[in-house]
Design an enzyme around this catalytic site. Sequence first.
Site, short mmCIF file in Angstrom:
data_model
loop_
_atom_site.label_atom_id
_atom_site.label_comp_id
_atom_site.label_asym_id
_atom_site.label_seq_id
_atom_site.Cartn_x
_atom_site.Cartn_y
_atom_site.Cartn_z
N LYS A 9 -14.35 -26.06 33.32
CA LYS A 9 -15.12 -27.30 33.36
C LYS A 9 -15.32 -27.79 34.80
CE LYS A 9 -13.71 -28.90 28.73
NZ LYS A 9 -13.20 -30.07 27.96
N TYR A 49 -21.74 -30.21 22.32
CA TYR A 49 -20.67 -31.04 21.74
C TYR A 49 -21.19 -31.92 20.60
CZ TYR A 49 -17.17 -29.76 25.29
OH TYR A 49 -16.26 -29.08 26.06
N PHE A 57 -15.70 -41.16 23.06
CA PHE A 57 -15.69 -40.44 24.33
C PHE A 57 -16.94 -39.57 24.52
CE2 PHE A 57 -13.34 -37.91 21.19
CZ PHE A 57 -13.98 -36.68 21.27
N ARG A 85 -6.34 -20.84 22.68
CA ARG A 85 -5.94 -22.25 22.48
C ARG A 85 -4.47 -22.44 22.90
NH1 ARG A 85 -10.01 -26.08 21.19
NH2 ARG A 85 -8.21 -27.34 20.59
N THR A 91 -5.23 -30.93 24.19
CA THR A 91 -6.41 -31.55 24.78
C THR A 91 -6.04 -32.45 25.96
OG1 THR A 91 -7.45 -31.54 22.60
CG2 THR A 91 -8.45 -32.95 24.28
N ARG A 102 -4.18 -26.29 30.94
CA ARG A 102 -4.48 -27.72 31.04
C ARG A 102 -3.34 -28.48 31.71
NH1 ARG A 102 -7.59 -28.43 25.21
NH2 ARG A 102 -9.71 -28.31 26.05
N ASN A 112 -10.21 -32.00 31.40
CA ASN A 112 -9.04 -31.17 31.11
C ASN A 112 -9.22 -29.69 31.45
OD1 ASN A 112 -10.81 -30.63 29.09
ND2 ASN A 112 -9.51 -31.35 27.41
N HIS A 115 -12.44 -25.38 28.35
CA HIS A 115 -12.81 -25.43 26.93
C HIS A 115 -12.39 -24.13 26.28
CE1 HIS A 115 -15.24 -25.85 23.27
NE2 HIS A 115 -15.54 -24.58 23.46
N GLU A 126 -20.81 -20.60 19.90
CA GLU A 126 -20.70 -21.08 21.28
C GLU A 126 -21.01 -19.97 22.30
OE1 GLU A 126 -17.39 -24.59 20.39
OE2 GLU A 126 -16.84 -22.89 21.66
P1 ADP Z 1 -10.49 -29.59 22.53
O1 ADP Z 1 -11.31 -29.36 23.79
O2 ADP Z 1 -9.02 -29.51 22.81
O3 ADP Z 1 -10.93 -28.74 21.39
P2 ADP Z 1 -11.87 -31.77 21.21
O4 ADP Z 1 -12.72 -30.74 20.57
O5 ADP Z 1 -11.21 -32.78 20.33
O6 ADP Z 1 -10.73 -31.11 22.13
O7 ADP Z 1 -12.73 -32.59 22.27
C1 ADP Z 1 -13.67 -31.92 23.09
C2 ADP Z 1 -13.52 -32.45 24.51
O8 ADP Z 1 -13.85 -33.85 24.51
C3 ADP Z 1 -12.10 -32.39 25.08
O9 ADP Z 1 -11.77 -31.13 25.63
C4 ADP Z 1 -12.18 -33.46 26.14
O10 ADP Z 1 -12.86 -33.00 27.31
C5 ADP Z 1 -13.03 -34.52 25.46
N1 ADP Z 1 -12.19 -35.49 24.72
C6 ADP Z 1 -11.62 -35.33 23.50
N2 ADP Z 1 -10.93 -36.41 23.12
C7 ADP Z 1 -11.04 -37.31 24.12
C8 ADP Z 1 -10.56 -38.63 24.35
N3 ADP Z 1 -9.81 -39.27 23.43
N4 ADP Z 1 -10.89 -39.24 25.51
C9 ADP Z 1 -11.66 -38.63 26.42
N5 ADP Z 1 -12.16 -37.38 26.28
C10 ADP Z 1 -11.85 -36.71 25.16
MG MG Z 2 -12.72 -28.68 20.36
#
Ligand code: ADP
Ligand code: MG
Length: 142
Positions: A9, A49, A57, A85, A91, A102, A112, A115, A126
């Site tokens: 990212k 997304y 968010f 993962r 996350t 991360r 973070n 992805h 994706e």
């Molecule tokens: P992951 O990337 O671990 O699969 P998610 O699919 O839930 O997590 O969310 C996608 C992305 O959205 C996260 O990697 C992060 O960049 C952002 N994100 C998720 N939850 C939050 C949050 N509560 N506050 C800010 N950003 C968030």
């Molecule tokens: Mg996700």
Amino acid sequence: MQRTLAIIKPDALKKGYAGKIIDHILNAGFTIKALKLTRISPAQAGAFYAVHRGRPFYDDLVQFMSSGPIIPMVLEKENAVADFRSLIGATDPAEAAEGTIRKLYGTDKGQNAVHGSDSPENAEIEIHFFFSEAEILQNSEA
Ligand code: ADP
Ligand code: MG
């Protein structure tokens, strides 16, 4: 063998962590089948997304993912989706296990560092968001 989509990212790229993250991925036994340095528009980030549309968010996430260069990659390994993962951790970097990408390179819950796809089905969707099949090395090539 299974494939997953990884993205380095914008936060990690800006901080100069791309090489370290790629090293970490290779050391964990993944094979890189495709990789590019690119960027996405807010509209493209919003589409990538789309599942999160409406979440609090979402707007920040779209802005962040289109704020600078990213490196999407197709990774291959047995159990690639779940293993990647595990390699990246939770996350929120503050909650991610020691030694995960991360934890090592993430900034906060939004920024973070990486992805990773969450299922084999989403991985294929994706992957094709960023790469045509012709751009992905096949097993006969590498
Ligand atoms: P992951 O990337 O671990 O699969 P998610 O699919 O839930 O997590 O969310 C996608 C992305 O959205 C996260 O990697 C992060 O960049 C952002 N994100 C998720 N939850 C939050 C949050 N509560 N506050 C800010 N950003 C968030
Ligand atoms: Mg996700």
